[in-house]
Motif scaffolding. Structure first.
Motif, PDB file in Angstrom:
ATOM      1  N   TYR A   1      40.445  41.112  45.782  1.00  0.00           N
ATOM      2  CA  TYR A   1      40.319  39.897  46.589  1.00  0.00           C
ATOM      3  C   TYR A   1      41.632  39.541  47.299  1.00  0.00           C
ATOM      4  CZ  TYR A   1      35.792  38.882  44.414  1.00  0.00           C
ATOM      5  OH  TYR A   1      34.475  38.926  43.997  1.00  0.00           O
ATOM      6  N   HIS A   2      41.455  38.896  48.452  1.00  0.00           N
ATOM      7  CA  HIS A   2      42.580  38.363  49.216  1.00  0.00           C
ATOM      8  C   HIS A   2      42.876  36.938  48.766  1.00  0.00           C
ATOM      9  CE1 HIS A   2      42.268  41.310  52.753  1.00  0.00           C
ATOM     10  NE2 HIS A   2      41.257  41.639  51.959  1.00  0.00           N
ATOM     11  N   TYR A   3      43.960  36.378  49.284  1.00  0.00           N
ATOM     12  CA  TYR A   3      44.272  34.958  49.090  1.00  0.00           C
ATOM     13  C   TYR A   3      44.612  34.336  50.436  1.00  0.00           C
ATOM     14  CZ  TYR A   3      46.376  30.602  47.568  1.00  0.00           C
ATOM     15  OH  TYR A   3      46.672  29.270  47.404  1.00  0.00           O
TER      16      TYR A   3
ATOM     17  N   THR B   1      36.737  42.732  51.871  1.00  0.00           N
ATOM     18  CA  THR B   1      38.157  42.868  51.600  1.00  0.00           C
ATOM     19  C   THR B   1      38.733  44.070  52.349  1.00  0.00           C
ATOM     20  OG1 THR B   1      38.037  44.360  49.703  1.00  0.00           O
ATOM     21  CG2 THR B   1      37.682  42.015  49.270  1.00  0.00           C
TER      22      THR B   1
ATOM     23  N   LEU C   1      37.985  34.837  41.022  1.00  0.00           N
ATOM     24  CA  LEU C   1      38.251  35.789  42.106  1.00  0.00           C
ATOM     25  C   LEU C   1      39.391  36.719  41.702  1.00  0.00           C
ATOM     26  CD1 LEU C   1      37.973  33.413  45.225  1.00  0.00           C
ATOM     27  CD2 LEU C   1      36.218  34.909  44.250  1.00  0.00           C
ATOM     28  N   PHE C   2      39.085  37.629  40.828  1.00  0.00           N
ATOM     29  CA  PHE C   2      40.053  38.619  40.352  1.00  0.00           C
ATOM     30  C   PHE C   2      39.367  39.976  40.292  1.00  0.00           C
ATOM     31  CE2 PHE C   2      41.611  34.610  38.540  1.00  0.00           C
ATOM     32  CZ  PHE C   2      42.938  34.647  38.950  1.00  0.00           C
TER      33      PHE C   2
ATOM     34  N   GLY D   1      38.264  34.689  49.164  1.00  0.00           N
ATOM     35  CA  GLY D   1      38.984  35.915  48.840  1.00  0.00           C
ATOM     36  C   GLY D   1      38.633  37.103  49.708  1.00  0.00           C
TER      37      GLY D   1
ATOM     38  N   ARG E   1      43.138  40.079  42.277  1.00  0.00           N
ATOM     39  CA  ARG E   1      43.492  39.380  43.519  1.00  0.00           C
ATOM     40  C   ARG E   1      44.957  39.588  43.851  1.00  0.00           C
ATOM     41  NH1 ARG E   1      41.840  33.005  44.522  1.00  0.00           N
ATOM     42  NH2 ARG E   1      41.448  33.188  46.757  1.00  0.00           N
TER      43      ARG E   1
ATOM     44  N   SER F   1      47.424  37.400  51.691  1.00  0.00           N
ATOM     45  CA  SER F   1      47.802  38.337  50.613  1.00  0.00           C
ATOM     46  C   SER F   1      49.088  39.083  50.927  1.00  0.00           C
ATOM     47  CB  SER F   1      46.658  39.331  50.346  1.00  0.00           C
ATOM     48  OG  SER F   1      45.541  38.674  49.804  1.00  0.00           O
TER      49      SER F   1
END
Length: 387
Positions: A146-148, A136, A67-68, A128, A70, A152
């Motif tokens: 992507y989120h975390y 996103t 998931l990059f 993500g 990110r 984020s």
């Protein structure tokens, strides 16, 4: 470098964010486009964000699919910049903490009284993206980022679901209380809500990072008679005393196993043990360190490898209990304001958990410090953030 001022163009904000492009790769400060909040969402100007071990674990992870690019970060405080449609509880200018698990207030889990804090609608997000539409809110030159954990916070601005933020008093210092949006609250809650540590009891804590020390603080406040801290870093010994640890064990310096030493110290085993490292083999060790009959082991750590837990059935047959804890059992929107009040009344400690304060542009230094074990919490100050 960022000037700290965002450009607002047709609802889209352009600002600076620390973007990770691959597992373990140093982050770069990039200009990102942050979409306006959609229905039930808010956009936040991040003021302070602290680096959590979970951020590092996810950053280093080789999980597939990758998931990059990110934007990491989830332990944060900030100020509401704008609100989407259907949002009624927040207005521009509100001070908030972000929440990596939300609270919708209406699902089966949320309406359960003290039974669970695992919201069915806004639980831990692993893909993500946003909960609402699986898309996103971050872009670089039109390409999604992507989120975390649907937060984020390593960005000057971020968008979260309104159920993933909690309004707090403006009297609370944002550069300190950001720790309550994850690590400190997780440790306190594990001691109070999950284990329900009793007065006069014995406690063993594996791992004396921010979470472990917060468990110790919670056990001390509950009146535990003996709090045993286990860590391979001898420098943790003195720091731990301030949080209530009465005995320190370095596994590299004892004869026999740690569980044997703890059993000798506690006449057969601790009443409560806590695994705060993120090592599933240590979960077994913590379980073995508990006493027969009523010993309770709580696991809080996020494992880096080998997610499966193994234990001899006899440990459970003899009356021990193994419990998991996510965010200390707190219902985040409902319960966090009370922890803020406790901090403002000096009933709980946060300041001593902050070992480093760094400007946003030095975020990679924060990761280096965490990986090398040289910090507890590093608070990252965003440009033009409030102190």
């Amino acid at each position: 470098m960022s000037s700290g001022f965002a450009k607002n163009t047709g609802g889209i904000i352009k600002c600076k964010a620390a973007v990770a492009w691959g597992a373990g790769q140093a982050m770069t400060i990039e200009e990102v486009e942050v979409s306006p909040p959609q229905p039930s969402e808010i956009r936040i100007k991040v003021v302070s964000t602290s680096l959590c071990r979970s951020d590092v674990t996810a950053w280093l992870s080789q999980a597939q699919p990758p998931l990059f690019p990110r934007i990491f970060g989830h332990e944060a405080s900030g100020i509401v910049e704008s609100v989407g449609e259907e949002v009624t509880e927040f207005v521009e200018g509100d001070h908030v903490l972000t929440l990596f698990i939300g609270e919708c207030m209406s699902c089966k889990q949320c309406v359960s009284t003290k039974k669970s804090n695992i919201c069915q609608q806004l639980g831990l997000e692993r893909k993500g993206v946003m909960h609402s539409d699986q898309k996103t809110r971050f872009f670089i030159k039109g390409n999604p980022v992507y989120h975390y954990c649907a937060v984020s916070s390593f960005s000057e601005y971020t968008v979260v679901h309104s159920g993933c933020a909690v309004k707090i008093t403006k009297d609370a210092p944002l550069h300190k209380v950001c720790l309550l949006s994850c690590g400190t609250a997780a440790g306190l809650g594990a001691a109070w809500n999950v284990a329900d540590v009793s007065k006069g009891s014995t406690v063993a804590i594996f791992g004396l990072g921010t979470v472990g020390l917060s468990v110790a603080q919670g056990a001390k406040i509950r009146g535990a008679s003996r709090i045993i801290g286990v860590d391979t870093n001898p420098e943790k010994n003195e720091k731990a005393k301030a949080f209530g640890v009465t005995d320190f064990i370095n596994p590299n310096e004892v004869e026999g196993t740690v569980q044997q030493v703890i059993k000798q110290m506690t006449d057969g085993g601790a009443d409560y043990s806590f695994e705060c490292i993120g090592d599933t083999e240590m979960v077994t060790t913590a379980l073995q360190s508990c006493c027969d009959g009523w010993g309770v082991t709580v696991t809080l750590g996020v494992p880096k490898t080998k997610p499966e837990v193994t234990a001899h059935y006899g440990l459970l047959l003899s009356g021990r209990t193994l419990r998991g804890s996510l965010f200390g059992g707190w219902k985040p929107k409902s319960d966090l304001p009370s922890l803020i009040d406790m901090f403002l009344k000096e009933e709980i400690m946060i300041d001593d958990l902050i070992t480093h304060n760094l400007p946003f542009e030095d975020i990679n230094t924060a990761f280096d410090l965490m990986v090398s074990g040289k910090c507890l919490r590093c608070v990252i100050h965003m440009p033009n953030g409030l102190i």
